[in-house]
Design a protein around this motif. Structure first.
Motif, short mmCIF file in Angstrom:
data_model
loop_
_atom_site.label_atom_id
_atom_site.label_comp_id
_atom_site.label_asym_id
_atom_site.label_seq_id
_atom_site.Cartn_x
_atom_site.Cartn_y
_atom_site.Cartn_z
N ASN A 3 0.83 -0.76 0.26
CA ASN A 3 0.47 -0.04 0.36
C ASN A 3 0.82 1.04 0.03
N SER A 4 0.15 2.14 -0.20
CA SER A 4 0.86 3.68 -0.07
C SER A 4 0.66 4.61 0.78
N ALA A 6 3.48 7.97 2.67
CA ALA A 6 3.76 9.28 2.34
C ALA A 6 4.17 9.92 4.11
N LEU A 27 10.01 8.06 0.35
CA LEU A 27 8.42 8.64 0.22
C LEU A 27 8.40 10.34 -0.24
N ASP A 28 6.92 10.60 -0.34
CA ASP A 28 6.18 11.88 -0.47
C ASP A 28 6.10 12.33 0.65
N GLN A 41 -5.06 10.07 -1.34
CA GLN A 41 -4.41 9.39 -2.49
C GLN A 41 -3.17 8.73 -1.72
N TYR A 42 -3.47 8.97 -0.21
CA TYR A 42 -2.62 7.73 0.33
C TYR A 42 -3.15 6.79 1.31
N ASP A 43 -2.46 5.35 1.54
CA ASP A 43 -3.25 4.81 2.47
C ASP A 43 -2.66 4.87 3.78
#
Length: 264
Positions: A3-4, A6, A27-28, A41-43
């Motif tokens: 999963n994403s 940030a 990472l962002d 936009q991120y998990d």
């Protein structure tokens, strides 16, 4: 990662530190302008606040952010009332035979087992190769070092810069402890603590877990201890010297030589 994730903060004063952290973890970074439950936009977010570094699930109904915390809650309760050297983990590493052991926790995670062993007088070295977990662990150790009751304990916990494969081959620890991630069944997942769900989602299982055992055996002076769920196969297909069965899992113990000694 499955999963994403940030790095994030909602405090402009922490932006510079967060950008450095995000860059180090590749990472962002986002500056939060809305509650976490509205982030889509991120998990997950590696959230930095003045309270520390936490992992936070996004979306509605998500559990509270999780910090590495050695000073309160279940970890602190276990320090005070956990059963001392009568605990299975203490017997597994050999504290019933010798005190003041040097232990490498090569899969440290949130550091809870390492903290238990440090409470019992062991000197701990910790490896954690997952970047965001390592950042949480480093933060938790720092905050605990400022806490009067546990500062002396975490002073015996050293977070190493690399993983077990980077440890010089001539280095020796009395005991090497391994607790690699293992796929959960539906039954065990339902019973697992909500705060540990991010491990399953973000990390999955350690696909190279079997390769950890030979490294561990090569640097363990006395024994390697592997924590496993009930029914899990032996690590690397290697049968242990003996096992300790617990309520929810077991310890597989690989003995290189005996800890029995008149020395305490």
């Amino acid at each position: 990662m499955l999963n994403s994730i940030a790095v994030a903060t909602n405090d402009k004063a922490l932006v510079a530190e967060c950008r450095v952290l995000a860059t180090s973890l590749n990472l962002d970074f986002i500056l939060l302008k809305e509650p976490i439950k509205f982030v889509s936009q991120y998990d997950y977010l590696l959230l930095k606040t003045w309270d520390g570094v936490a992992i936070a699930k996004t979306g509605k109904g998500a559990p509270k952010p999780v910090y590495v915390d050695f000073t309160s809650g279940a970890v602190d309760h276990r320090r005070k009332f956990g059963g001392g050297k009568g605990q299975d983990i203490a017997k597994a590493v050999g504290l019933n035979k010798r005190a003041n052991l040097s232990v490498l926790d090569a899969t440290a995670g949130l550091g809870r087992d390492a903290f238990v062993l440090a409470c019992l007088g062991c000197s701990l070295s910790l490896c954690e190769r997952v970047g965001f977990v390592r950042a949480m662990l480093e933060d938790g150790l720092y905050r605990a070092s400022l806490h009067e009751e546990v500062a002396e304990i975490v002073n015996d916990m050293t977070l190493l810069s690399g993983d077990i494969t980077t440890i010089p081959p001539d280095t020796r620890f009395d005991v090497v402890y391994l607790d690699p991630m293992y796929p959960h069944t539906d039954k065990s997942s339902a019973a697992a603590k909500k705060e540990m769900a991010f491990f399953r989602d973000l990390i999955g299982k350690d696909s190279d877990a079997d390769q950890l055992l030979p490294f561990a055996l090569s640097i363990a002076e006395y024994r390697v201890v592997v924590k496993r769920p009930k029914g899990a196969p032996f690590l690397n297909g290697s049968e242990p010297t003996y096992q300790l069965e617990g309520k929810s899992g077991r310890f597989d113990i690989y003995v290189s030589k005996s800890l029995d000694s008149s020395t305490s």
